[in-house]
Design a protein around this motif. Structure first.
Motif, PDB file in Angstrom:
ATOM      1  N   VAL A  78       0.847  -1.208   0.000  1.00  0.00           N
ATOM      2  CA  VAL A  78       0.000   0.000   0.000  1.00  0.00           C
ATOM      3  C   VAL A  78       0.878   1.253   0.000  1.00  0.00           C
ATOM      4  O   VAL A  78       0.624   2.216  -0.728  1.00  0.00           O
ATOM      5  CB  VAL A  78      -0.961  -0.007   1.210  1.00  0.00           C
TER       6      VAL A  78
ATOM      7  N   SER B 282       0.966   4.142  -2.949  1.00  0.00           N
ATOM      8  CA  SER B 282       0.628   5.558  -2.791  1.00  0.00           C
ATOM      9  C   SER B 282       1.850   6.451  -2.888  1.00  0.00           C
ATOM     10  O   SER B 282       1.734   7.635  -3.167  1.00  0.00           O
ATOM     11  CB  SER B 282      -0.109   5.783  -1.470  1.00  0.00           C
TER      12      SER B 282
ATOM     13  N   ASP C 264      -8.675   1.192  -5.313  1.00  0.00           N
ATOM     14  CA  ASP C 264      -9.330   0.437  -4.240  1.00  0.00           C
ATOM     15  C   ASP C 264     -10.224  -0.663  -4.790  1.00  0.00           C
ATOM     16  O   ASP C 264     -10.142  -1.811  -4.390  1.00  0.00           O
ATOM     17  CB  ASP C 264     -10.207   1.374  -3.395  1.00  0.00           C
ATOM     18  N   ASP C 265     -11.085  -0.278  -5.736  1.00  0.00           N
ATOM     19  CA  ASP C 265     -12.063  -1.231  -6.230  1.00  0.00           C
ATOM     20  C   ASP C 265     -11.409  -2.441  -6.865  1.00  0.00           C
ATOM     21  O   ASP C 265     -11.831  -3.569  -6.659  1.00  0.00           O
ATOM     22  CB  ASP C 265     -12.990  -0.561  -7.255  1.00  0.00           C
TER      23      ASP C 265
ATOM     24  N   VAL D 256      -8.538  -3.703  -6.202  1.00  0.00           N
ATOM     25  CA  VAL D 256      -7.937  -4.556  -5.189  1.00  0.00           C
ATOM     26  C   VAL D 256      -9.011  -5.348  -4.451  1.00  0.00           C
ATOM     27  O   VAL D 256      -8.850  -6.514  -4.130  1.00  0.00           O
ATOM     28  CB  VAL D 256      -7.131  -3.705  -4.192  1.00  0.00           C
ATOM     29  N   LEU D 257     -10.153  -4.695  -4.219  1.00  0.00           N
ATOM     30  CA  LEU D 257     -11.149  -5.317  -3.353  1.00  0.00           C
ATOM     31  C   LEU D 257     -12.069  -6.273  -4.076  1.00  0.00           C
ATOM     32  O   LEU D 257     -12.321  -7.366  -3.628  1.00  0.00           O
ATOM     33  CB  LEU D 257     -11.992  -4.233  -2.683  1.00  0.00           C
ATOM     34  N   VAL D 258     -12.639  -5.853  -5.189  1.00  0.00           N
ATOM     35  CA  VAL D 258     -13.702  -6.663  -5.774  1.00  0.00           C
ATOM     36  C   VAL D 258     -13.414  -7.117  -7.196  1.00  0.00           C
ATOM     37  O   VAL D 258     -14.082  -8.008  -7.691  1.00  0.00           O
ATOM     38  CB  VAL D 258     -15.042  -5.902  -5.762  1.00  0.00           C
TER      39      VAL D 258
END
Lengths: 326, 504
Positions: free
Chosen positions: B133, B137, B147-148, B150-152
């Motif tokens: 992370v 950044s 984010d999206d 990585v998450l979904v």
């Protein structure tokens, strides 16, 4: 001897933590803005709290429970938002309830099936997190409500912390300390010998639930700062580092709290030096550095210490052999 | 990869026309379900071994740290001036390395003897994820590692990211200035230099070709340069990637089935027989990392662990055989992937509408939630798997909650019967006969309620084991035989010599 050493270490850590701010002001030109102060304070409070509570999780071999419970909190955050809008209280209560339900589900799977702990944790982690994501996508599709800020629970967003959050952290921290102090004997017993505890007439289930509740409360408070993914590191890293230095639970808990506070505060300060470094991950990196130091250097247990002793033994053995051989 | 894809499409084109194939692949649902099923097959096969080895959460750790591998490889590639793309082989190598790195780091921590296995895992992956992370950044800007992703993941968009393959009328076209379709344009040569407009009389012109260059068949057709439409097939990249990974996984399990079985159930024996359990474990972990990175685009780095853990756990409650688990868990995972798409669009198993559930909630709690349900596909797939797991948990004919409850009730009933029979047998014909066996007070000797006693007696009477004589319960001949048979059975089971207590 060992006792005094650990207490001296705790004092030194706290002093170093306090000195860190003026030091980095002088050396790196840190600008001590309001945000930095609040985040650093919040980080150290959370670090202290999770360090102390994490000791029990680590000693009970439930290190990864924290991981599952922090992921399990997400649907609660979403439901809290759907029911009450963007109020921190509602979000945290929702997170707490969801996380607690996850805990019960893990316990139910373990009690009624032959699935082992790791898989049970994985099932709860993945399905609750999926429920959370599904709800967040649904919230995103709502016309009037933007889900602004709910994402921050996933990765953590330290900059969002405000003074009232600090007050909340402080109050809960006090409450947790009080519970720990009052039920110290019971917690200690159930951590080291749960069977003996219940044989001795202790209400094992109740104490167990209370201890788990403390862990849930800590996780929920930490979500905003560290996020669901990294919270497990906050919880167990200080405890593992502290474990290397002492064999007494009292010292371990206090030392873990001090190490956690140090990691939280200094991580926040370091991340303030560069706007591109996120706070939560930086705290985790500092905490892991403390673990690495402890594993290497801790007297009696540490890797370096063991190697020294091994060499000593070898030399001793060689000289003995010369004596008898002569 | 492209050659493989082409061979596959050629095979498919023997059975269907290219229009039908394109129509099938262009449907988001078909592609998403197909990719989901393939991930589920890989995850379920590997996850079965992880579950049986107690390593389920290692997949959690690996799927997190795969992000670090992807980021590092990405940084190296941009450093070397290469185009970054998540299906590039270097990213896959990086991810596999990160996965193995996690396992090595965990093992090192654990082997130091200072940190327990679970704690080591809990230390290692937040650290590696945190570093990833920070790197994202700090150093990586404007990447689609948001984010999206990585998450979904974006399984719903898997159909859109395609390679095109041409089969007929595939002239790639080169338009030269002499070509009849070339469009000549006048371009001002010195306008910019003199900062004058093309209308100025000092302007000098030359003829240039506006549309010259090389056209792929697809581009040529859409530019209207071809008379006959080329036969094109647009094949989603994720399907190819997952097909290759599925082939690898199935091949690995098939080839090393015996070794995997042995090392999973008895690592010590495997080692003493000359196998190398550690090598096999690392191979397993490399495959887990590869699947995690292959699935990264589709389902993100967190939800992928559900594919490794939930279907094998459900299969574990259905069967006791390794082969059974290896067959059942891909089916469960595949069903989850298939029905998950429906759930994302608001239908649970194509039967129960989510909207009605929300409407009911609105009615009960007085909320004003939007009733149309449109949600993340990958999260819905995981939720569907969880629903399947819960169904299995309740209904499994072997270990389900229902069967267990029935079994427990049965054995409790049998126990009650035996206790009563033994009591009667012990006292029948002794001086305490009248006191101990009086039907009206029999329940007191067991501290039961009279109702329970009645139930048990009624059952025993119906079985013909007990009858009533002068207000006392006595054993019938059948009951006596039953008690003796049971006694014999107990003695044999516990290996006790049969001594008749009535004989001195």
């Amino acid at each position: 001897m060992a006792e005094r050493r650990v207490w001296a270490m705790i004092a030194a850590l706290l002093a170093l933590g306090v000195l860190l701010v003026p030091l980095s002001q002088a050396l790196f030109g840190l600008r001590l803005t309001y945000t930095v102060r609040v985040v650093a304070l919040g980080g150290s409070l959370l670090g202290a709290l999770s360090g102390a509570v994490g000791c029990f999780a680590v000693l009970r071999r439930e290190s990864l429970l924290g991981d599952a419970l922090s992921h399990a909190a997400l649907p609660g955050v979403a439901v809290g938002f759907l029911l009450a809008g963007r109020q921190l209280g509602a979000l945290l209560v929702g997170a707490g309830i969801a996380s607690w339900l996850g805990l019960r589900l893990v316990a139910a799977i373990l009690r009624t099936t032959r699935i082992k702990q790791d898989a049970a944790l994985g099932i709860v982690l993945a399905s609750f997190f999926a429920a959370g994501i599904a709800l967040l996508t649904y919230i995103q599709s709502l016309p009037e409500a933007s889900q602004a800020g709910l994402d921050s629970f996933i990765f953590g967003q330290a900059a969002a912390i405000i003074a009232s959050d600090i007050a909340l952290l402080g109050a809960v921290g006090l409450a947790v300390t009080l519970v720990l102090a009052l039920l110290w004997k019971e917690f200690k017993l159930i951590t080291f010998d749960a069977e003996f505890a219940s044989a001795g007439g202790l209400r094992g289930g109740l104490i167990d639930a209370l201890l788990s509740t403390l862990i849930v409360v800590t996780i929920v408070l930490g979500l905003q700062l560290a996020g669901v993914i990294l919270m497990v590191g906050m919880l167990i890293a200080p405890a593992i580092a502290a474990r290397q230095w002492t064999h007494s639970l009292e010292q371990m808990v206090v030392l873990a709290a001090a190490l956690g506070a140090f990691a939280g505060g200094s991580g926040a300060v370091i991340s303030a030096l560069d706007s591109d470094i996120p706070t939560g991950p930086m705290i985790i990196v500092v905490a892991f550095a403390l673990v690495a130091l402890s594993i290497t250097l801790a007297p009696g247990r540490g890797v370096l210490w063991r190697q020294l002793r091994q060499r000593e033994n070898r030399r001793h053995f060689r000289s003995r052999r010369l004596e008898t051989g002569a | 990869m492209m050659g493989l894809e082409r061979a596959l499409i050629e095979l498919l084109l023997r059975f269907v026309t290219h229009d039908a194939l394109n129509a099938f692949l262009r449907s988001p649902q078909h592609t998403a379900s197909l990719v989901g099923c393939l991930i589920a097959i890989c995850g379920a096969l590997l996850g079965t071994f992880l579950l049986l080895r107690g390593l389920s959460l290692t997949s959690d750790a690996i799927s997190h740290t795969v992000l670090l591998g992807i980021v590092l490889a990405f940084m190296l590639m941009t450093g070397a001036g290469l185009e970054g793309d998540t299906s590039s082989p270097w990213l896959i190598v990086g991810a596999a390395a990160a996965g193995v790195g996690t396992v090595v780091l965990t093992e090192t921590l654990h082997r130091s003897g200072l940190v327990r296995q679970d704690a080591a895992l809990g230390l290692a992956f937040p650290l590696l994820f945190a570093i990833a992370v920070i790197l994202v950044s700090r150093f990586v800007d404007d990447v689609h590692l948001d984010d999206d992703a990585v998450l979904v993941g974006e399984i719903g968009l898997a159909w859109a990211n395609t390679n095109s393959h041409c089969f007929e009328h595939c002239e790639s076209l080169r338009i030269t200035p002499e070509h009849p379709a070339a469009q000549q344009m006048r371009q001002c040569v010195n306008c910019r230099e003199l900062t004058i407009s093309p209308r100025d009389e000092r302007a000098e012109f030359r003829e240039v070709c506006g549309n010259c260059g090389v056209y792929t068949p697809a581009q040529a057709w859409s530019a209207g340069l071809l008379d006959e439409a080329p036969t094109l097939v647009f094949f989603p990249k994720s399907i190819t990637v997952m097909l290759v990974l599925t082939a690898l996984t199935v091949g690995f399990v098939a080839v090393f089935y015996k070794e995997l079985k042995l090392t999973t159930f008895d690592a010590a024996l495997a080692k003493s027989l000359g196998f190398r359990p550690a090598a096999l474990t690392y191979a397993l972990m490399i495959l887990v990392s590869l699947v995690a990175v292959g699935a990264f685009d589709a389902v993100g780095s967190i939800l992928v662990i559900a594919f490794f853990i939930i279907p094998p756990a459900a299969a574990y409650l259905l069967t006791d055989r390794l082969s059974g688990m290896l067959l059942l868990s891909p089916v469960i995972g595949g069903a989850g992937a298939f029905f998950g798409y429906d759930l994302a669009r608001g239908w649970l198993f194509g039967m129960l509408p989510v909207a009605e559930g929300i409407a009911a909630l609105n009615a009960i709690f007085g909320l004003q939630l939007r009733e149309a349900w449109d949600s993340s596909i990958s999260a819905s797939v995981v939720l569907t798997m969880f629903v399947l797991f819960v169904l299995v948990w309740i209904l499994s004919p072997r270990y389900g909650l229902v069967v267990s409850a029935v079994r427990r009730a049965n054995s409790r009933r049998r126990f009650d019967d035996q206790v009563v029979l033994a009591h009667i047998h012990n006292h029948q014909g002794t001086p305490s006969h009248a006191i101990e066996l009086r039907a009206a007070t029999l329940h007191q000797h067991f501290r039961w309620t009279p109702q329970k006693m009645n139930r048990v007696l009624m059952r025993l009477r119906a079985l013909g084991f007990v009858s009533q004589e002068a207000g006392s319960a006595i054993l019938t001949q059948r009951g006596d035989a039953h008690v003796h048979a049971f006694r014999k059975q107990l003695l044999v089971a516990h290996n006790i010599p049969d001594i008749d207590p009535t004989q001195p």
